[in-house]
Write a protein that holds these residues in place. Structure first.
Motif, PDB file in Angstrom:
ATOM      1  N   LEU A  31     -34.710  36.551 -50.844  1.00  0.00           N
ATOM      2  CA  LEU A  31     -34.127  37.741 -51.479  1.00  0.00           C
ATOM      3  C   LEU A  31     -34.872  38.093 -52.762  1.00  0.00           C
ATOM      4  O   LEU A  31     -35.097  39.271 -53.053  1.00  0.00           O
ATOM      5  CB  LEU A  31     -32.645  37.512 -51.787  1.00  0.00           C
ATOM      6  N   THR A  32     -35.258  37.086 -53.506  1.00  0.00           N
ATOM      7  CA  THR A  32     -36.010  37.332 -54.742  1.00  0.00           C
ATOM      8  C   THR A  32     -37.309  38.064 -54.442  1.00  0.00           C
ATOM      9  O   THR A  32     -37.645  39.052 -55.110  1.00  0.00           O
ATOM     10  CB  THR A  32     -36.285  36.001 -55.472  1.00  0.00           C
ATOM     11  N   LEU A  33     -38.036  37.594 -53.442  1.00  0.00           N
ATOM     12  CA  LEU A  33     -39.291  38.259 -53.081  1.00  0.00           C
ATOM     13  C   LEU A  33     -39.050  39.705 -52.639  1.00  0.00           C
ATOM     14  O   LEU A  33     -39.767  40.618 -53.054  1.00  0.00           O
ATOM     15  CB  LEU A  33     -39.997  37.484 -51.972  1.00  0.00           C
ATOM     16  N   ALA A  34     -38.029  39.904 -51.809  1.00  0.00           N
ATOM     17  CA  ALA A  34     -37.735  41.249 -51.304  1.00  0.00           C
ATOM     18  C   ALA A  34     -37.333  42.189 -52.433  1.00  0.00           C
ATOM     19  O   ALA A  34     -37.852  43.313 -52.532  1.00  0.00           O
ATOM     20  CB  ALA A  34     -36.634  41.176 -50.250  1.00  0.00           C
ATOM     21  N   PHE A  35     -36.432  41.724 -53.291  1.00  0.00           N
ATOM     22  CA  PHE A  35     -35.941  42.610 -54.357  1.00  0.00           C
ATOM     23  C   PHE A  35     -36.963  42.807 -55.461  1.00  0.00           C
ATOM     24  O   PHE A  35     -37.016  43.881 -56.068  1.00  0.00           O
ATOM     25  CB  PHE A  35     -34.609  42.103 -54.909  1.00  0.00           C
ATOM     26  N   LEU A  36     -37.773  41.808 -55.750  1.00  0.00           N
ATOM     27  CA  LEU A  36     -38.844  42.014 -56.735  1.00  0.00           C
ATOM     28  C   LEU A  36     -39.835  43.054 -56.244  1.00  0.00           C
ATOM     29  O   LEU A  36     -40.254  43.935 -56.996  1.00  0.00           O
ATOM     30  CB  LEU A  36     -39.565  40.701 -57.036  1.00  0.00           C
ATOM     31  N   GLY A  37     -40.204  42.955 -54.978  1.00  0.00           N
ATOM     32  CA  GLY A  37     -41.137  43.933 -54.409  1.00  0.00           C
ATOM     33  C   GLY A  37     -40.556  45.333 -54.391  1.00  0.00           C
ATOM     34  O   GLY A  37     -41.216  46.299 -54.798  1.00  0.00           O
ATOM     35  N   ALA A  38     -39.323  45.442 -53.929  1.00  0.00           N
ATOM     36  CA  ALA A  38     -38.679  46.758 -53.854  1.00  0.00           C
ATOM     37  C   ALA A  38     -38.461  47.339 -55.242  1.00  0.00           C
ATOM     38  O   ALA A  38     -38.692  48.533 -55.479  1.00  0.00           O
ATOM     39  CB  ALA A  38     -37.351  46.643 -53.109  1.00  0.00           C
ATOM     40  N   GLY A  39     -38.022  46.499 -56.164  1.00  0.00           N
ATOM     41  CA  GLY A  39     -37.777  46.975 -57.528  1.00  0.00           C
ATOM     42  C   GLY A  39     -39.056  47.407 -58.212  1.00  0.00           C
ATOM     43  O   GLY A  39     -39.104  48.466 -58.853  1.00  0.00           O
ATOM     44  N   ALA A  40     -40.105  46.606 -58.071  1.00  0.00           N
ATOM     45  CA  ALA A  40     -41.387  46.957 -58.697  1.00  0.00           C
ATOM     46  C   ALA A  40     -41.940  48.260 -58.130  1.00  0.00           C
ATOM     47  O   ALA A  40     -42.491  49.083 -58.863  1.00  0.00           O
ATOM     48  CB  ALA A  40     -42.384  45.821 -58.492  1.00  0.00           C
ATOM     49  N   MET A  41     -41.756  48.451 -56.823  1.00  0.00           N
ATOM     50  CA  MET A  41     -42.229  49.689 -56.198  1.00  0.00           C
ATOM     51  C   MET A  41     -41.487  50.891 -56.786  1.00  0.00           C
ATOM     52  O   MET A  41     -42.104  51.912 -57.103  1.00  0.00           O
ATOM     53  CB  MET A  41     -42.010  49.627 -54.692  1.00  0.00           C
ATOM     54  N   LYS A  42     -40.183  50.783 -56.941  1.00  0.00           N
ATOM     55  CA  LYS A  42     -39.406  51.906 -57.471  1.00  0.00           C
ATOM     56  C   LYS A  42     -39.701  52.163 -58.943  1.00  0.00           C
ATOM     57  O   LYS A  42     -39.663  53.302 -59.400  1.00  0.00           O
ATOM     58  CB  LYS A  42     -37.915  51.645 -57.268  1.00  0.00           C
ATOM     59  N   ILE A  43     -39.985  51.110 -59.674  1.00  0.00           N
ATOM     60  CA  ILE A  43     -40.310  51.264 -61.092  1.00  0.00           C
ATOM     61  C   ILE A  43     -41.712  51.829 -61.281  1.00  0.00           C
ATOM     62  O   ILE A  43     -41.941  52.668 -62.142  1.00  0.00           O
ATOM     63  CB  ILE A  43     -40.179  49.909 -61.827  1.00  0.00           C
ATOM     64  N   GLY A  44     -42.650  51.360 -60.465  1.00  0.00           N
ATOM     65  CA  GLY A  44     -44.056  51.675 -60.682  1.00  0.00           C
ATOM     66  C   GLY A  44     -44.586  52.929 -60.030  1.00  0.00           C
ATOM     67  O   GLY A  44     -45.683  53.365 -60.355  1.00  0.00           O
ATOM     68  N   ARG A  45     -43.831  53.504 -59.095  1.00  0.00           N
ATOM     69  CA  ARG A  45     -44.334  54.690 -58.392  1.00  0.00           C
ATOM     70  C   ARG A  45     -43.460  55.896 -58.694  1.00  0.00           C
ATOM     71  O   ARG A  45     -42.243  55.772 -58.823  1.00  0.00           O
ATOM     72  CB  ARG A  45     -44.360  54.419 -56.887  1.00  0.00           C
ATOM     73  N   PRO A  46     -44.055  57.075 -58.772  1.00  0.00           N
ATOM     74  CA  PRO A  46     -43.269  58.287 -59.006  1.00  0.00           C
ATOM     75  C   PRO A  46     -42.311  58.561 -57.841  1.00  0.00           C
ATOM     76  O   PRO A  46     -42.591  58.204 -56.688  1.00  0.00           O
ATOM     77  CB  PRO A  46     -44.308  59.404 -59.104  1.00  0.00           C
ATOM     78  N   LYS A  47     -41.216  59.196 -58.153  1.00  0.00           N
ATOM     79  CA  LYS A  47     -40.193  59.509 -57.153  1.00  0.00           C
ATOM     80  C   LYS A  47     -40.774  60.291 -55.979  1.00  0.00           C
ATOM     81  O   LYS A  47     -40.454  60.019 -54.817  1.00  0.00           O
ATOM     82  CB  LYS A  47     -39.067  60.304 -57.830  1.00  0.00           C
ATOM     83  N   GLU A  48     -41.634  61.239 -56.252  1.00  0.00           N
ATOM     84  CA  GLU A  48     -42.215  62.070 -55.201  1.00  0.00           C
ATOM     85  C   GLU A  48     -43.060  61.233 -54.241  1.00  0.00           C
ATOM     86  O   GLU A  48     -43.048  61.445 -53.029  1.00  0.00           O
ATOM     87  CB  GLU A  48     -43.067  63.193 -55.809  1.00  0.00           C
TER      88      GLU A  48
END
Length: 124
Positions: A12-29
Motif C-alpha cells: 500500500l505504501t508503494l501504491a499510495f506514494l506513487g499515486a500521490g507523487a503523480m498527483k502532486i507532480g503533474r498538472p491536472k490537465e
C-alpha cells in the motif's frame, strides 16, 4: 499474520506514494489526459491535496512501525486511506466509471485489513 500485515502495508505504501507523487507532480490537465478523468470534477488544488493525503498516508503506514515512534499512527493512517478510497469509489461510481472503481475498492479493502489488524489483534 504480522508478516501479512507488514507486506500489505508495504505494498500500500508503494501504491499510495506513487499515486500521490503523480498527483502532486503533474498538472491536472496532464492527469486528465493520461486517463484520470475524475480530475475534471476537482480543482487543481484539490487534486494536489488528494495527492498529499495519499503520500502522507503512505508514509504513516510504515514509518511509525519501523521507527517505533507513535505506532498508533499506523492504523490511523490505514483508516484514513480507507476513507479516502471509499470517496474514490463513490466518485467513480457517480461518474459511471465502474472499471476505475475496482482498483480503488481493492485498495480500500487492503487498507481496512491493515487498520483492523493493527487496531485489533496484531498491534505494533
Amino acid at each position: 499474520m504480522n508478516i501479512a500485515l507488514w507486506v500489505v502495508a508495504a505494498l500500500l505504501t508503494l501504491a499510495f506514494l506513487g499515486a500521490g507523487a503523480m498527483k502532486i507532480g503533474r498538472p491536472k490537465e496532464e492527469l486528465a489526459k493520461s486517463g484520470l478523468a475524475w480530475t475534471e470534477d476537482f480543482s487543481a488544488g484539490q487534486v494536489k491535496a488528494i495527492g498529499a493525503v495519499e503520500a502522507l498516508g503512505a508514509l504513516g503506514l510504515v514509518l511509525p512501525g519501523v521507527t517505533g515512534i507513535a505506532p498508533i499512527l499506523v492504523p490511523i493512517a490505514a483508516t484514513g486511506l480507507a476513507v479516502a478510497m471509499a470517496g474514490a469509489v463513490l466518485v467513480h461510481v457517480r461518474r459511471k466509471e465502474l472499471p476505475q472503481a475496482v482498483p480503488a475498492a481493492v485498495l480500500l479493502v487492503l487498507a481496512a485489513f491493515v487498520a483492523w489488524g493493527r487496531f485489533g489483534p496484531y498491534p505494533l
